[in-house]
Scaffold this active site. Structure first.
Site, PDB file in Angstrom:
ATOM      1  N   ARG A  22       0.802  -1.229   0.000  1.00 33.22           N
ATOM      2  CA  ARG A  22       0.000   0.000   0.000  1.00 33.22           C
ATOM      3  C   ARG A  22       0.832   1.275   0.000  1.00 33.22           C
ATOM      4  NH1 ARG A  22      -3.762  -2.329   4.803  1.00 33.22           N
ATOM      5  NH2 ARG A  22      -1.918  -3.619   5.052  1.00 33.22           N
TER       6      ARG A  22
ATOM      7  N   ASN B 163      37.427  42.749   7.677  1.00 31.46           N
ATOM      8  CA  ASN B 163      36.259  43.076   6.862  1.00 31.46           C
ATOM      9  C   ASN B 163      36.442  42.492   5.466  1.00 31.46           C
ATOM     10  OD1 ASN B 163      33.703  44.915   6.766  1.00 31.46           O
ATOM     11  ND2 ASN B 163      34.778  45.145   4.816  1.00 31.46           N
TER      12      ASN B 163
HETATM   13  C1  UD1 Z   1      -2.122  -6.356  12.008  1.00 28.69           C
HETATM   14  C2  UD1 Z   1      -3.004  -7.207  12.913  1.00 28.69           C
HETATM   15  C3  UD1 Z   1      -4.212  -6.392  13.360  1.00 28.69           C
HETATM   16  C4  UD1 Z   1      -3.758  -5.121  14.046  1.00 28.69           C
HETATM   17  C5  UD1 Z   1      -2.804  -4.347  13.146  1.00 28.69           C
HETATM   18  C6  UD1 Z   1      -2.190  -3.185  13.933  1.00 28.69           C
HETATM   19  C7  UD1 Z   1      -2.744  -9.527  12.189  1.00 28.69           C
HETATM   20  C8  UD1 Z   1      -3.350 -10.653  11.425  1.00 28.69           C
HETATM   21  N1  UD1 Z   1      -3.440  -8.376  12.198  1.00 28.69           N
HETATM   22  O1  UD1 Z   1      -2.882  -6.057  10.845  1.00 28.69           O
HETATM   23  O2  UD1 Z   1      -5.020  -7.136  14.255  1.00 28.69           O
HETATM   24  O3  UD1 Z   1      -4.878  -4.350  14.390  1.00 28.69           O
HETATM   25  O4  UD1 Z   1      -1.708  -5.179  12.700  1.00 28.69           O
HETATM   26  O5  UD1 Z   1      -1.395  -2.373  13.106  1.00 28.69           O
HETATM   27  O6  UD1 Z   1      -1.710  -9.702  12.790  1.00 28.69           O
HETATM   28  N2  UD1 Z   1       4.411  -9.130   8.464  1.00 28.69           N
HETATM   29  C9  UD1 Z   1       5.407 -10.073   8.319  1.00 28.69           C
HETATM   30  N3  UD1 Z   1       5.128 -11.220   7.655  1.00 28.69           N
HETATM   31  C10 UD1 Z   1       3.892 -11.492   7.141  1.00 28.69           C
HETATM   32  C11 UD1 Z   1       2.874 -10.517   7.290  1.00 28.69           C
HETATM   33  C12 UD1 Z   1       3.169  -9.360   7.971  1.00 28.69           C
HETATM   34  O7  UD1 Z   1       6.538  -9.886   8.758  1.00 28.69           O
HETATM   35  O8  UD1 Z   1       3.730 -12.565   6.548  1.00 28.69           O
HETATM   36  C13 UD1 Z   1       4.729  -7.881   9.176  1.00 28.69           C
HETATM   37  C14 UD1 Z   1       4.522  -6.645   8.316  1.00 28.69           C
HETATM   38  O9  UD1 Z   1       5.744  -6.294   7.673  1.00 28.69           O
HETATM   39  C15 UD1 Z   1       4.085  -5.594   9.324  1.00 28.69           C
HETATM   40  C16 UD1 Z   1       3.431  -6.404  10.436  1.00 28.69           C
HETATM   41  O10 UD1 Z   1       3.842  -7.737  10.261  1.00 28.69           O
HETATM   42  O11 UD1 Z   1       5.193  -4.904   9.847  1.00 28.69           O
HETATM   43  C17 UD1 Z   1       1.901  -6.298  10.401  1.00 28.69           C
HETATM   44  O12 UD1 Z   1       1.442  -6.781   9.157  1.00 28.69           O
HETATM   45  P1  UD1 Z   1       0.284  -6.062   8.336  1.00 28.69           P
HETATM   46  O13 UD1 Z   1       0.044  -6.835   7.101  1.00 28.69           O
HETATM   47  O14 UD1 Z   1       0.563  -4.615   8.201  1.00 28.69           O
HETATM   48  O15 UD1 Z   1      -0.937  -6.313   9.334  1.00 28.69           O
HETATM   49  P2  UD1 Z   1      -2.255  -5.442   9.480  1.00 28.69           P
HETATM   50  O16 UD1 Z   1      -3.180  -5.791   8.364  1.00 28.69           O
HETATM   51  O17 UD1 Z   1      -1.923  -4.023   9.665  1.00 28.69           O
HETATM   52 CA    CA Z   2      -0.061  -2.835   9.460  1.00 21.38          CA
END
Ligand code: UD1
Ligand code: CA
Length: 449
Positions: free
Chosen positions: A17, A373
């Protein structure tokens, strides 16, 4: 209970995103990157181990953090936050508490994280007006956490819940391993959710405790550039507030940006649009005019900087005037009572007590004594295309306007250089030196028709 703490930071997501070639967690925030802030906060808990889960474009992250003491773990083919933690678990000390941080929520405070550590398992939540996009905390009638439901999996009534999941959880390693073994991909995104762990724990007789942050801003996650800008604003409000509490006057704090550390005295005045970058030390009674950029500077007591000036790696000794429109580059030292005026550029240059370069001048690799100066339009010719050379201007010298000083060259104490001089040899002390073609008038000359 063990006092050992291991921290896992999740940073393997694609960050789609953000619409960027740059890894999400490396985007800039208040003079550092998103991940720098998280790492800095996490280190305040003095963990025995910090494990970073990386994936897509992980090399960018590794080279950015190559001096940090981090255990790197690659998550090949990321399948969700639960999968990310599973991949990291083999590196965790089995007798440790494990704190999982999401790499994209940089505003969390160490004081809130510390509160988690009193429990055997706990998570950070916040109460918000608009919970859209976050996991919802589902509690039973006794107030125990039964589950976390992601936005995409939530029913209409679950969507009404205003207590949201920060993404940050803490549990003992042994239990976490046991619970992670039971998560599955039966959800709207077909992922392994870390957020399924509390429901499994609850069924196992270990309900997660919740630590609600007092400031819901502090759990803000960054998924796109709009949220990145919102986090920047939140941080700037906090940073400028800290300076004002210490006695700094700001004409309009909402226009001032702090991108690093500022060590401030009192009665400092900062006008609109100022950017303070890197490490700045600003003494009492310094005033900084509108739209200045000050980077890695030490500004002595009573330094006055007028509008639109740019200073980098500069030391001022105090009670001096700079600008408007001055550009002071690295290695500039400005003495007391000195003045550097508009359209003056300096680099690796020392300007002594009460010396002045008031307009339109370039001073590079230059040592200027006291009471000197420098006339308008003076240029140090410090570069022959390959090497740089020094210009030395001793005390009490007067350099006439529009002079070029061809380095290496010394203007000795008390010398005067006539306007328009091209100085290629040292100028004698106390004498007038000038190089100037005699002026002539061509009699009877006619303008071309
Ligand atoms: C996640 C939470 C959600 C919470 C939100 C807060 C889950 C399923 N959901 O959602 O409940 O409200 O964060 O910001 O956990 N990442 C990995 N590997 C992966 C997927 C993600 O390392 O396979 C890392 C991403 O880089 C990121 C973090 O985990 O830094 C969160 O992942 P993201 O996909 O942003 O989760 P949200 O949809 O924001
Ligand atoms: Ca997130």
């Amino acid at each position: 209970m063990s006092d050992k703490l291991n921290i896992i930071i999740l940073a393997a997501g694609k960050g789609t995103r953000m619409k960027s070639k740059k890894l999400k967690v490396l985007h800039p925030l208040a003079g550092a990157t998103i991940i720098d802030h998280i790492l800095q906060t996490s280190q305040q808990l003095s963990p025995q181990k910090t494990i970073m889960v990386y994936g897509h474009q992980g090399q960018q992250l590794k080279s950015h953090l190559n001096h940090e003491n981090i255990q790197w773990v690659e998550q090949i083919n990321p399948q969700g936050t639960g999968h990310a933690v599973k991949v990291a678990m083999p590196y965790v000390d089995i007798d440790a508490k494990v704190l999982v941080l999401v790499g994209d929520a940089p505003l969390i405070k160490a004081t809130d994280l510390k509160k988690l550590l009193k429990y055997s398992c706990a998570l950070i939540t916040a109460q918000v007006q608009n919970p859209f996009g976050y996991g919802r905390i589902i509690k039973n009638t006794e107030g125990l956490v039964e589950a976390i439901i992601e936005e995409k999996d939530a029913t209409q009534s679950q969507k009404q819940v205003k207590e949201i999941n920060s993404g940050i959880i803490m549990a003992e390693a042994k239990n976490l391993n046991k619970w992670l073994a039971q998560i599955n991909t039966n959800n709207a995104q077909g992922e392994l959710y870390l957020t399924d762990v509390p429901a499994i724990a609850h069924a196992d007789g270990h309900s997660f405790n919740t630590v609600q942050v007092s400031d819901s801003n502090s759990i803000k996650g960054i998924n796109d550039r709009v949220q990145l800008a919102q986090c920047e604003t939140i941080m700037q409000v906090e940073l400028t507030k800290q300076l004002m509490i210490q006695g700094v006057h700001m004409s309009d704090p909402s226009t001032i940006h702090i991108r690093g550390k500022v060590d401030c005295g009192q009665d400092i005045s900062i006008d609109v649009g100022v950017i303070l970058e890197g490490n700045n030390k600003i003494a009492d009674n310094v005033s900084i005019g509108a739209y200045c950029i000050i980077k890695n500077c030490t500004l002595g007591k009573g330094t006055r900087i007028a509008a639109h000036s740019m200073l980098e790696d500069v030391i001022t000794q105090g009670d001096c005037d700079i600008g408007p429109y001055a550009r002071l580059r690295p290695g500039t030292i400005i003495g007391t009572k000195a003045k550097v005026g508009n359209f003056v550029e300096t680099k690796k240059t020392t300007i002594g007590y009460n010396s002045k370069a008031s307009h339109l001048t370039y001073l590079g690799d230059c040592e200027i004594g006291d009471n000197v100066n420098i006339g308008a339009g003076t240029i140090t010719c410090n570069y022959d295309g390959v090497n740089k050379f020094k210009t030395i201007i001793e005390d009490d010298v007067f350099i006439g306007s529009d002079s070029q000083l061809i380095a290496p060259v010394t203007v000795k104490k008390g010398a005067t250089i006539g306007a328009g001089t091209t100085l290629s040899k040292d100028a004698e002390a106390g004498q007038l030196t000038l190089s100037r073609a005699p002026q002539k008038t061509i009699k009877g000359w006619k303008k071309p028709q």
